[in-house]
Write an enzyme that holds these catalytic residues in place. Sequence first.
Site, short mmCIF file in Angstrom:
data_model
loop_
_atom_site.label_atom_id
_atom_site.label_comp_id
_atom_site.label_asym_id
_atom_site.label_seq_id
_atom_site.Cartn_x
_atom_site.Cartn_y
_atom_site.Cartn_z
N ARG A 153 0.83 -1.21 0.00
CA ARG A 153 0.00 0.00 0.00
C ARG A 153 0.86 1.26 0.00
O ARG A 153 1.88 1.33 0.70
CB ARG A 153 -0.89 0.03 1.25
CG ARG A 153 -2.02 -0.97 1.20
CD ARG A 153 -2.91 -0.79 2.44
NE ARG A 153 -3.77 -1.92 2.61
CZ ARG A 153 -5.00 -2.02 2.08
NH1 ARG A 153 -5.49 -1.04 1.34
NH2 ARG A 153 -5.73 -3.10 2.30
N ASP A 154 0.42 2.25 -0.78
CA ASP A 154 1.09 3.55 -0.78
C ASP A 154 0.85 4.22 0.58
O ASP A 154 -0.26 4.19 1.12
CB ASP A 154 0.54 4.42 -1.92
CG ASP A 154 1.44 5.60 -2.20
OD1 ASP A 154 2.03 5.65 -3.30
OD2 ASP A 154 1.56 6.50 -1.32
N ILE A 155 1.89 4.83 1.11
CA ILE A 155 1.82 5.46 2.43
C ILE A 155 0.93 6.71 2.42
O ILE A 155 0.42 7.14 3.45
CB ILE A 155 3.25 5.80 2.94
CG1 ILE A 155 3.29 5.89 4.45
CG2 ILE A 155 3.79 7.06 2.27
CD1 ILE A 155 4.71 5.89 5.01
N HIS A 208 7.98 1.86 -10.19
CA HIS A 208 6.82 1.35 -9.45
C HIS A 208 5.56 1.67 -10.23
O HIS A 208 5.41 2.76 -10.77
CB HIS A 208 6.75 1.97 -8.05
CG HIS A 208 6.94 3.44 -8.01
ND1 HIS A 208 8.18 4.04 -8.12
CD2 HIS A 208 6.05 4.45 -7.90
CE1 HIS A 208 8.05 5.36 -8.05
NE2 HIS A 208 6.75 5.63 -7.95
N HIS A 266 1.85 2.47 -9.92
CA HIS A 266 0.77 2.86 -9.03
C HIS A 266 -0.51 2.14 -9.47
O HIS A 266 -0.80 2.09 -10.68
CB HIS A 266 0.48 4.36 -9.13
CG HIS A 266 1.53 5.26 -8.58
ND1 HIS A 266 1.47 5.78 -7.31
CD2 HIS A 266 2.66 5.76 -9.14
CE1 HIS A 266 2.51 6.57 -7.11
NE2 HIS A 266 3.26 6.58 -8.21
#
Length: 121
Positions: free
Chosen positions: A29-31, A100, A102
């Site tokens: 998960r993206d922070i 990366h 998204h």
Amino acid sequence: MSETIFTKIIDKSIPADILFEDDDVLAFRDINPQAPLHFLVIPKKPIATINDITPDDYALVGKLSGVAAQVAAEYDVAEQGFRTVMNCNEYGGQTVYHIHLHVLAGKPLGWPPYQETLKSQ
Ligand code: 5GP
């Protein structure tokens, strides 16, 4: 290539909410989520930007999309749909120099993403 925060996530020296892992790829998960479900799919091999991908990497980079769809299905957002984005360098908005993908999901997403920017120029 210099080490990035994602290297530390791969080697587990800093924590992340990991959604998928195998020998080649990690998804977490993206922070700072920009959608109800926002995760990143990265190769464990450090590749700084899309510009640094070589033909030897094509299968690995393709796998990022496959894993994106697999995790999206597991979180029940695949049928509604989602967006994948890979930013490149300054104008693309890249801030971490380890490629990366998204994956943004869970609500309708606007398109095109650059409309407001163009209007203000
Ligand atoms: P970029 O701007 O390079 O396309 O995207 C980098 C993404 O990495 C950003 O969405 C940012 O929120 C995320 N990010 C940066 N540092 C960390 C971190 O330490 N952990 C996690 N999970 N995501 C991070």
